[in-house]
Design a protein around this motif. Structure first.
Motif, short mmCIF file in Angstrom:
data_model
loop_
_atom_site.label_atom_id
_atom_site.label_comp_id
_atom_site.label_asym_id
_atom_site.label_seq_id
_atom_site.Cartn_x
_atom_site.Cartn_y
_atom_site.Cartn_z
N CYS A 17 0.83 -1.19 0.00
CA CYS A 17 0.00 0.00 0.00
C CYS A 17 0.87 1.25 0.00
O CYS A 17 1.86 1.31 0.71
N PHE A 18 0.52 2.26 -0.82
CA PHE A 18 1.22 3.52 -0.78
C PHE A 18 0.26 4.63 -1.12
O PHE A 18 -0.74 4.43 -1.78
N SER A 19 0.56 5.85 -0.66
CA SER A 19 -0.37 6.95 -0.86
C SER A 19 -0.22 7.53 -2.26
O SER A 19 0.82 7.42 -2.88
N GLY A 20 -1.30 8.18 -2.73
CA GLY A 20 -1.32 8.68 -4.09
C GLY A 20 -0.54 9.96 -4.24
O GLY A 20 -0.19 10.64 -3.29
N CYS A 21 -0.26 10.33 -5.51
CA CYS A 21 0.48 11.54 -5.81
C CYS A 21 -0.48 12.73 -5.83
O CYS A 21 -1.68 12.58 -5.98
N SER A 22 0.08 13.90 -5.70
CA SER A 22 -0.74 15.10 -5.65
C SER A 22 -1.35 15.40 -7.01
O SER A 22 -0.69 15.28 -8.02
N ASP A 23 -2.62 15.82 -7.01
CA ASP A 23 -3.23 16.28 -8.24
C ASP A 23 -3.41 17.80 -8.21
O ASP A 23 -4.06 18.37 -9.07
N LYS A 24 -2.84 18.44 -7.21
CA LYS A 24 -3.00 19.88 -7.06
C LYS A 24 -1.88 20.65 -7.72
O LYS A 24 -2.05 21.75 -8.20
N VAL A 79 6.26 3.59 -2.96
CA VAL A 79 6.62 4.92 -2.49
C VAL A 79 5.85 5.23 -1.21
O VAL A 79 4.65 4.97 -1.11
N TRP A 80 6.56 5.79 -0.23
CA TRP A 80 5.97 6.10 1.07
C TRP A 80 6.16 7.59 1.35
O TRP A 80 7.27 8.10 1.30
N TYR A 81 5.06 8.26 1.67
CA TYR A 81 5.09 9.71 1.88
C TYR A 81 4.95 10.05 3.36
O TYR A 81 4.22 9.38 4.10
N SER A 82 5.62 11.12 3.76
CA SER A 82 5.52 11.57 5.15
C SER A 82 4.14 12.12 5.46
O SER A 82 3.69 12.07 6.60
N ASN A 83 3.47 12.65 4.45
CA ASN A 83 2.17 13.29 4.63
C ASN A 83 1.25 12.93 3.46
O ASN A 83 1.73 12.68 2.35
N PRO A 84 -0.06 12.93 3.68
CA PRO A 84 -0.98 12.76 2.56
C PRO A 84 -0.73 13.85 1.52
O PRO A 84 -0.55 15.02 1.88
N GLN A 85 -0.74 13.49 0.24
CA GLN A 85 -0.40 14.45 -0.79
C GLN A 85 -1.58 15.31 -1.25
O GLN A 85 -1.38 16.33 -1.88
N SER A 86 -2.79 14.90 -0.95
CA SER A 86 -3.97 15.70 -1.31
C SER A 86 -4.99 15.67 -0.17
O SER A 86 -6.09 15.15 -0.32
N PRO A 87 -4.64 16.23 0.98
CA PRO A 87 -5.57 16.16 2.13
C PRO A 87 -6.87 16.90 1.88
O PRO A 87 -7.88 16.59 2.52
N GLU A 88 -6.85 17.85 0.95
CA GLU A 88 -8.09 18.59 0.67
C GLU A 88 -9.16 17.70 0.05
O GLU A 88 -10.35 18.05 0.03
N ASN A 89 -8.75 16.54 -0.47
CA ASN A 89 -9.70 15.60 -1.05
C ASN A 89 -10.38 14.72 0.00
O ASN A 89 -11.32 13.99 -0.33
#
Length: 211
Positions: A17-24, A79-89
């Motif tokens: 499992c890995f978090s998604g990339c930013s769409d912003k 890929v593992w991110y320190s923070n969610p890349q699109s928290p506004e979603n």
């Protein structure tokens, strides 16, 4: 703390499992930017991932305009991110929580006179206003955040050591700062390896004494 983090990362890298990339924002994932160790990174508005460390099959990068960092598993491509890349979603999260999700460091401080405790995310108080600096260290990066609310500097160092990810946190009060406000707690990357509804796989969370 280092041993615990290393153990958790060893377990996490087995997962898919890995978090998604930013769409912003547009992010160029070339991995070609590399500065000499010890040099300051001045382009804090950059939205390109900057490679700052590699070893043991993992690569460390950071995002200058948010101070987020990510770890790439070079063996399986996860890929593992320190923070969610699109928290506004995340429509289930309040605006306050979304801002907290953007912060790599969250501080808690107390006023010894009023006995009031306050939680402070450094994305809102430091990063958005540009009150931070970035410096490359040995196989990693260090972020120094100015924290006016407490009168000092909070530092987060992230680096690769012996094939594992290590984080070091420190806080230094400025000279002449009033002593009625004290730092009571500090936490880093609270949302590390968080995922989204569209991700596949499993996430292992330790529980119980010592977790």
């Amino acid at each position: 703390m280092k041993k615990l983090l290393s153990l958790l990362l060893s377990l996490f890298f087995v997962l898919t499992c890995f978090s998604g990339c930013s769409d912003k924002k547009t992010v160029t994932n070339t991995g070609k930017i590399k500065l000499p160790e010890g040099s300051a990174f001045s382009d804090t508005d950059s939205t390109e991932w900057v490679v700052c460390g590699e070893g043991g099959g993992i690569r460390l990068s950071f995002m200058p305009d948010t101070t987020h960092f990510r770890v790439e598993n070079l063996k399986d491509g996860s890929v593992w991110y320190s923070n969610p890349q699109s928290p506004e979603n995340d429509t289930n999260a309040s605006k306050l929580t979304q801002m907290k999700m953007m912060s790599t460091l969250v501080l808690e401080y107390a006023n010894v006179t009023t006995k009031k405790r306050t939680s402070l995310n450094l994305y809102t108080s430091s990063v958005k206003s540009g009150k931070y600096t970035i410096k490359l260290i040995d196989n990693g990066v260090r972020f120094d955040y100015t924290v006016n609310e407490i009168g000092g500097t909070a530092s987060l160092a992230v680096y690769i050591e012996d094939g594992t990810l290590v984080t070091d946190v420190a806080f230094e009060k400025s000279e002449g700062t009033k002593n009625e406000v004290i730092l009571s707690a500090i936490s880093s990357a609270q949302y590390f390896v968080s995922g989204t509804d569209s991700d596949n796989g499993f996430l292992f969370l330790p529980d119980g004494s010592g977790a």
